[in-house]
Design an enzyme around this catalytic site. Sequence first.
Site, PDB file in Angstrom:
ATOM      1  N   SER A 301       6.089  -9.659 -31.181  1.00  0.00           N
ATOM      2  CA  SER A 301       7.178 -10.557 -31.543  1.00  0.00           C
ATOM      3  C   SER A 301       8.048  -9.915 -32.628  1.00  0.00           C
ATOM      4  O   SER A 301       8.569  -8.814 -32.436  1.00  0.00           O
ATOM      5  CB  SER A 301       6.598 -11.903 -31.983  1.00  0.00           C
ATOM      6  N   ASP A 357       7.552 -15.837 -21.025  1.00  0.00           N
ATOM      7  CA  ASP A 357       7.740 -15.861 -22.477  1.00  0.00           C
ATOM      8  C   ASP A 357       9.228 -15.823 -22.807  1.00  0.00           C
ATOM      9  O   ASP A 357       9.951 -14.923 -22.366  1.00  0.00           O
ATOM     10  CB  ASP A 357       7.021 -14.667 -23.105  1.00  0.00           C
ATOM     11  N   HIS A 412       3.289 -16.859 -25.353  1.00  0.00           N
ATOM     12  CA  HIS A 412       3.712 -15.881 -26.364  1.00  0.00           C
ATOM     13  C   HIS A 412       2.537 -15.244 -27.093  1.00  0.00           C
ATOM     14  O   HIS A 412       2.713 -14.300 -27.854  1.00  0.00           O
ATOM     15  CB  HIS A 412       4.640 -16.574 -27.369  1.00  0.00           C
TER      16      HIS A 412
END
Length: 492
Positions: A301, A357, A412
């Site tokens: 991320s 995602d 995620h």
Amino acid sequence: MAISSLVIHNPIPVARLSGGTNRVGIIRSHRSVAFDVHPQSKPSNGMAASPLNHLHLHTEAPPRTDFVDSSTSHLCRYEEMLSVPPKSPREVIASKWHEIHGSTEWENLLDPLHPWLRREIIKYGEFAQAAYDAFDFDRFSEHCGSCKYNKCKFFDSLGLIHNGYEVTEYIHAMSHLHMPRWLERSHLVNTWSKDSNWIGFVAVSNNEETERIGRRDIVVTWRGTMAPSEWYDNLQRELEPFGHGEARVEHGFWSIYTSKSASTRYNKCSASEQAMREITRLVKQYQTRGEEVSLTITGHSLGGALALFNAYEAAQSIPGVHISVISFASPRVGNAAFRDELHHLGIKILRVVLKQDIVPKMPGFILNEGLERFEDITGPLEWVYTHAGKELKLDACASPYLKRGLNPMGFHSVETYMHLVDGFAKTGSGFRADAKRDITLVNKACDLLADELRIPPWWQQEANKGLVCNEYGRWVRPRRDPEDIPSPAKKH
């Protein structure tokens, strides 16, 4: 010895709900698999041939049985998996590490996914997950925002000693962006730091792992978003000039990477300066010994965005070192000019993304690289976001163990990514029947596993929310071991 053809006739028992077979699902009783190595063939781009690039899998009748049969109960398959050790074999990859780390842009290694590359991706994914597991996010803790463990016992505390790396330095980050007071992570007066968060670590392979992988591997791991200030920075979505050319990068990501303040305890130096100082020291130390050194930067991320900045700096500052980035769920970071600069510096980038995602689609959900097709009309689009590097795209629907439907947090999760990497063989195929990673890990911090598996959601948690009963029968917060308490940053 050159091998032109190897045929394996492999009788495999039918899977049972109980028993010792290490296969999962309904499997036919016979298959024939041929591996052909073509040492004289060359890739179409003119690069030197590589045995890794020309390892082809052919199947003779009857049809292939490598994948889980979707008609079989996934509960039955899960019960079978419980009797199989969760760790895959770790082959010696010393002779082929350059290809595995992108020297040929992962040609013929991603689809189908080569097993050596799969295991290396999961190894770096475990580093990214470790950055979450070691982060103290308890807002009642006086050490909120720090790492819970001393770096000397970091991997041992997390059960990752088998990966063969040792942590040498921690990285802390802050941001100069103004943040609303209600977003502060803690209202405690006596907290370890009001300004900084632990954001990652630098590690290096030990002698045994170095021999297996063929070089001394320096790894920098960047944590993804957890602290409120980082979420707020992620929402800035502004491209700002980067360097002296047309390159632009996202303002919030860059602020976290470069912010520092002389009045802070842990960020007198920026995250950038902390990471580069340690990388430079380690490269010099091992090159002086005559060892070949690589730099692998990973993150999930937000961590994937910071990894690109780190790789860019390292490539400019330390020429001659092989630099690769293996990121998970990384958002877009900059424009096409920034992507091109990364490419020209020779940085090898592999992005692992999940179809479901939303984060890899941001920022620039509309203004993204898809607009490049109109560049003849619009001219250079320097304010449009674009991804960099190669992509390994996963699909949650390929796993029979995951719930269907919308689950943004589960999609995620790093553990979800590693589960799907472990089960991925090639696009359009089913989930690998011989996948070995523990499925239970998926629900460690989300609720994505099918209910029939009876794995509790969010199962990783401290007993009694961290409180312990002291010798007087009072319930209190335990004190950290002195060696695990964050210490003042060194003066440089």
